[in-house]
Scaffold this motif. Structure first.
Motif, PDB file in Angstrom:
ATOM      1  N   MET A   1      27.074 -52.375 -53.048  1.00 50.14           N
ATOM      2  CA  MET A   1      26.335 -53.300 -53.732  1.00 50.14           C
ATOM      3  C   MET A   1      25.331 -53.872 -52.697  1.00 50.14           C
ATOM      4  O   MET A   1      25.665 -53.946 -51.345  1.00 50.14           O
ATOM      5  CB  MET A   1      27.501 -54.607 -53.930  1.00 50.14           C
ATOM      6  CG  MET A   1      28.404 -54.430 -55.046  1.00 50.14           C
ATOM      7  SD  MET A   1      27.788 -54.513 -56.703  1.00 50.14           S
ATOM      8  CE  MET A   1      27.227 -56.029 -56.802  1.00 50.14           C
ATOM      9  N   VAL A   2      24.057 -54.215 -53.176  1.00 50.30           N
ATOM     10  CA  VAL A   2      23.286 -54.652 -52.070  1.00 50.30           C
ATOM     11  C   VAL A   2      23.484 -56.252 -51.918  1.00 50.30           C
ATOM     12  O   VAL A   2      23.726 -56.923 -52.873  1.00 50.30           O
ATOM     13  CB  VAL A   2      21.822 -54.534 -52.910  1.00 50.30           C
ATOM     14  CG1 VAL A   2      20.756 -55.206 -51.957  1.00 50.30           C
ATOM     15  CG2 VAL A   2      21.440 -53.217 -53.156  1.00 50.30           C
ATOM     16  N   THR A   3      23.683 -56.568 -50.662  1.00 51.46           N
ATOM     17  CA  THR A   3      24.114 -58.006 -50.547  1.00 51.46           C
ATOM     18  C   THR A   3      23.077 -58.771 -49.897  1.00 51.46           C
ATOM     19  O   THR A   3      22.928 -59.943 -49.425  1.00 51.46           O
ATOM     20  CB  THR A   3      25.092 -58.011 -49.389  1.00 51.46           C
ATOM     21  OG1 THR A   3      24.426 -57.288 -48.131  1.00 51.46           O
ATOM     22  CG2 THR A   3      26.333 -57.465 -49.925  1.00 51.46           C
ATOM     23  N   VAL A   4      21.902 -58.199 -49.605  1.00 55.32           N
ATOM     24  CA  VAL A   4      20.664 -58.913 -49.219  1.00 55.32           C
ATOM     25  C   VAL A   4      19.376 -58.916 -50.268  1.00 55.32           C
ATOM     26  O   VAL A   4      19.224 -57.790 -50.892  1.00 55.32           O
ATOM     27  CB  VAL A   4      20.253 -58.814 -47.723  1.00 55.32           C
ATOM     28  CG1 VAL A   4      21.441 -58.749 -46.818  1.00 55.32           C
ATOM     29  CG2 VAL A   4      19.815 -56.977 -47.680  1.00 55.32           C
ATOM     30  N   GLU A   5      18.525 -59.871 -50.109  1.00 54.45           N
ATOM     31  CA  GLU A   5      17.177 -59.551 -50.934  1.00 54.45           C
ATOM     32  C   GLU A   5      16.331 -58.629 -50.300  1.00 54.45           C
ATOM     33  O   GLU A   5      16.306 -58.422 -49.085  1.00 54.45           O
ATOM     34  CB  GLU A   5      16.539 -60.891 -51.073  1.00 54.45           C
ATOM     35  CG  GLU A   5      15.401 -60.886 -51.772  1.00 54.45           C
ATOM     36  CD  GLU A   5      14.830 -62.133 -52.073  1.00 54.45           C
ATOM     37  OE1 GLU A   5      13.648 -62.363 -52.707  1.00 54.45           O
ATOM     38  OE2 GLU A   5      15.262 -63.018 -51.316  1.00 54.45           O
ATOM     39  N   THR A   6      15.815 -57.621 -51.095  1.00 54.04           N
ATOM     40  CA  THR A   6      15.176 -56.584 -50.606  1.00 54.04           C
ATOM     41  C   THR A   6      13.426 -56.845 -51.207  1.00 54.04           C
ATOM     42  O   THR A   6      13.157 -57.357 -52.177  1.00 54.04           O
ATOM     43  CB  THR A   6      15.686 -55.274 -51.053  1.00 54.04           C
ATOM     44  OG1 THR A   6      15.678 -55.279 -52.472  1.00 54.04           O
ATOM     45  CG2 THR A   6      16.981 -55.028 -50.695  1.00 54.04           C
ATOM     46  N   LEU A  22      13.413 -52.551 -48.592  1.00 53.77           N
ATOM     47  CA  LEU A  22      13.784 -53.036 -47.355  1.00 53.77           C
ATOM     48  C   LEU A  22      14.206 -54.481 -47.167  1.00 53.77           C
ATOM     49  O   LEU A  22      13.929 -55.409 -48.043  1.00 53.77           O
ATOM     50  CB  LEU A  22      12.264 -52.981 -46.343  1.00 53.77           C
ATOM     51  CG  LEU A  22      11.840 -51.596 -46.052  1.00 53.77           C
ATOM     52  CD1 LEU A  22      10.524 -51.504 -45.513  1.00 53.77           C
ATOM     53  CD2 LEU A  22      12.940 -50.783 -45.142  1.00 53.77           C
ATOM     54  N   PRO A  23      15.058 -54.767 -46.345  1.00 56.91           N
ATOM     55  CA  PRO A  23      15.923 -56.069 -46.144  1.00 56.91           C
ATOM     56  C   PRO A  23      14.745 -57.123 -45.996  1.00 56.91           C
ATOM     57  O   PRO A  23      14.031 -57.067 -44.861  1.00 56.91           O
ATOM     58  CB  PRO A  23      16.882 -56.178 -45.322  1.00 56.91           C
ATOM     59  CG  PRO A  23      16.458 -54.828 -44.272  1.00 56.91           C
ATOM     60  CD  PRO A  23      15.673 -53.616 -45.253  1.00 56.91           C
ATOM     61  N   MET A 226      21.122 -49.902 -41.884  1.00 54.65           N
ATOM     62  CA  MET A 226      20.095 -51.119 -42.446  1.00 54.65           C
ATOM     63  C   MET A 226      21.313 -52.062 -42.859  1.00 54.65           C
ATOM     64  O   MET A 226      21.843 -52.078 -43.955  1.00 54.65           O
ATOM     65  CB  MET A 226      19.541 -50.394 -43.756  1.00 54.65           C
ATOM     66  CG  MET A 226      18.305 -51.313 -44.207  1.00 54.65           C
ATOM     67  SD  MET A 226      16.897 -51.251 -43.210  1.00 54.65           S
ATOM     68  CE  MET A 226      16.585 -49.659 -42.795  1.00 54.65           C
ATOM     69  N   ARG A 227      21.373 -53.140 -41.812  1.00 53.22           N
ATOM     70  CA  ARG A 227      22.472 -54.194 -42.251  1.00 53.22           C
ATOM     71  C   ARG A 227      22.123 -54.944 -43.636  1.00 53.22           C
ATOM     72  O   ARG A 227      21.401 -55.312 -44.065  1.00 53.22           O
ATOM     73  CB  ARG A 227      22.299 -55.276 -41.164  1.00 53.22           C
ATOM     74  CG  ARG A 227      22.652 -54.544 -39.832  1.00 53.22           C
ATOM     75  CD  ARG A 227      22.246 -55.585 -38.681  1.00 53.22           C
ATOM     76  NE  ARG A 227      22.601 -55.008 -37.329  1.00 53.22           N
ATOM     77  CZ  ARG A 227      22.269 -55.723 -36.194  1.00 53.22           C
ATOM     78  NH1 ARG A 227      21.752 -56.733 -36.312  1.00 53.22           N
ATOM     79  NH2 ARG A 227      22.566 -55.148 -35.121  1.00 53.22           N
ATOM     80  N   GLY A 228      23.419 -54.788 -44.235  1.00 53.48           N
ATOM     81  CA  GLY A 228      23.507 -55.538 -45.623  1.00 53.48           C
ATOM     82  C   GLY A 228      23.243 -54.725 -46.679  1.00 53.48           C
ATOM     83  O   GLY A 228      23.210 -55.032 -47.800  1.00 53.48           O
ATOM     84  N   LEU A 229      22.739 -53.464 -46.384  1.00 49.28           N
ATOM     85  CA  LEU A 229      22.092 -52.640 -47.714  1.00 49.28           C
ATOM     86  C   LEU A 229      23.386 -51.327 -47.675  1.00 49.28           C
ATOM     87  O   LEU A 229      23.538 -50.835 -46.611  1.00 49.28           O
ATOM     88  CB  LEU A 229      20.884 -51.874 -47.356  1.00 49.28           C
ATOM     89  CG  LEU A 229      19.738 -53.392 -47.421  1.00 49.28           C
ATOM     90  CD1 LEU A 229      18.491 -52.404 -47.557  1.00 49.28           C
ATOM     91  CD2 LEU A 229      19.867 -53.900 -48.913  1.00 49.28           C
ATOM     92  N   ASN A 230      23.782 -50.906 -48.811  1.00 53.78           N
ATOM     93  CA  ASN A 230      24.414 -49.697 -49.003  1.00 53.78           C
ATOM     94  C   ASN A 230      23.370 -48.537 -49.210  1.00 53.78           C
ATOM     95  O   ASN A 230      23.003 -47.987 -50.355  1.00 53.78           O
ATOM     96  CB  ASN A 230      25.222 -49.942 -50.382  1.00 53.78           C
ATOM     97  CG  ASN A 230      26.327 -48.738 -50.530  1.00 53.78           C
ATOM     98  OD1 ASN A 230      26.377 -47.966 -49.593  1.00 53.78           O
ATOM     99  ND2 ASN A 230      26.569 -48.412 -51.706  1.00 53.78           N
ATOM    100  N   HIS A 231      22.971 -48.039 -48.302  1.00 54.97           N
ATOM    101  CA  HIS A 231      22.027 -47.092 -48.167  1.00 54.97           C
ATOM    102  C   HIS A 231      22.361 -45.701 -48.124  1.00 54.97           C
ATOM    103  O   HIS A 231      23.391 -45.402 -47.871  1.00 54.97           O
ATOM    104  CB  HIS A 231      20.826 -47.293 -47.066  1.00 54.97           C
ATOM    105  CG  HIS A 231      21.405 -47.162 -45.648  1.00 54.97           C
ATOM    106  ND1 HIS A 231      21.779 -46.050 -44.991  1.00 54.97           N
ATOM    107  CD2 HIS A 231      21.985 -48.181 -44.656  1.00 54.97           C
ATOM    108  CE1 HIS A 231      22.403 -46.159 -43.743  1.00 54.97           C
ATOM    109  NE2 HIS A 231      22.531 -47.418 -43.606  1.00 54.97           N
TER     110      HIS A 231
END
Length: 263
Positions: A1-6, A22-23, A226-231
């Motif tokens: 799940m993406v937890t930050v706005e991109t 990108l975050p 990439m902190r906060g992203l499920n990349h």
């Protein structure tokens, strides 16, 4: 799940690897050896922001003069002068090292725009930050590229002061909510930046490689963190086309695919 706005980069294949983009509001390191495409990828992020999403941007060059940047990127059909005239783009020529006209000695100076603090013989990170934010407010820019922070290392003999300057720059950018890419040159593929400190300052790291496959050279991109992203955790091939960088996430790079890593 993406937890930050991109925010979307607009670079084909990259947003897919990032699971959206990108975050937003964070500083991302783009690291690689010479010729791997760091400057093109970061400039494409700025150009796409203007052309695809109507978001003004700034390129801060600590290496190439603005004239050279515009000439190099014109090969992709990018008319940067037009965007500058429309107040959608600014290129800040802030190369800290330049050749002097007398005796060929090297001097340290910022040479960006017409600014009252410029023209000094000593490089100062606060001066550079002041210029960046002046342009940011003028354009209402929310995307900024600094290319490359490796040149800041030429200002300091002590690693502590270098780390302080890079950290000061990154913190200043983050407080304004801009999304920034900072390029850094690596001496080999095991480094993320020349002095190993950049990955601990940035909240994301993108590595660019030059590989040898058979008798040909190929390029690859890997998202190290990439902190906060499920990349994506896979390295992917990419090409520099007539329109800029294009990634192929479905074409993963495996060890058996390559004979050796150049950068």
């Amino acid at each position: 799940m993406v937890t930050v706005e991109t925010v979307p980069s607009g670079i084909p294949g990259l947003d897919e690897m990032l699971n959206g983009g990108l975050p937003k509001g964070r500083a991302i390191l783009v690291s690689g050896g010479p010729g791997t495409g760091k400057s093109i990828l970061s400039a494409q992020f700025i150009y796409n922001g203007v052309k695809q999403y109507d978001i003004p941007g700034i390129i801060v060059s600590l290496e190439e003069p603005a004239k050279t940047i515009k000439e190099n990127l014109s090969s992709f059909g990018w008319d940067l002068d037009k965007l500058i005239d429309e107040n959608l783009l600014a290129i800040i020529d802030a190369a800290p090292i330049q050749r002097s006209t007398d005796a060929g000695d090297r001097i340290y100076e910022i040479s960006a725009e017409s600014h009252p603090i410029l023209g000094e013989r000593s490089f100062n990170i606060e001066n550079l930050i002041s210029v960046i934010h002046e342009k940011r407010r003028e354009l209402k820019a929310t995307r900024i590229v600094v290319d490359s922070i490796t040149n800041l290392t030429l200002q300091h003999r002590e690693l502590f002061q270098l780390r302080q300057d890079v950290l000061t720059l990154v913190r200043s950018l983050k407080t304004t909510g801009v999304t920034s890419l900072l390029t850094a040159e690596s001496l080999n593929v095991h480094e993320m930046g020349r002095y190993g400190l950049e990955p601990f300052i940035a909240e994301g790291v993108i590595l660019l490689y030059m590989l040898r496959q058979g008798n040909t050279k190929i390029r690859a991109l890997e998202i190290m963190k990439m902190r906060g992203l499920n990349h994506s955790m896979d390295a992917a091939f990419f090409k520099i086309t007539e329109n800029g960088i294009m990634l192929y996430p479905e074409e993963r790079v495996f060890k058996e695919d390559v004979r050796g890593i150049i950068w």
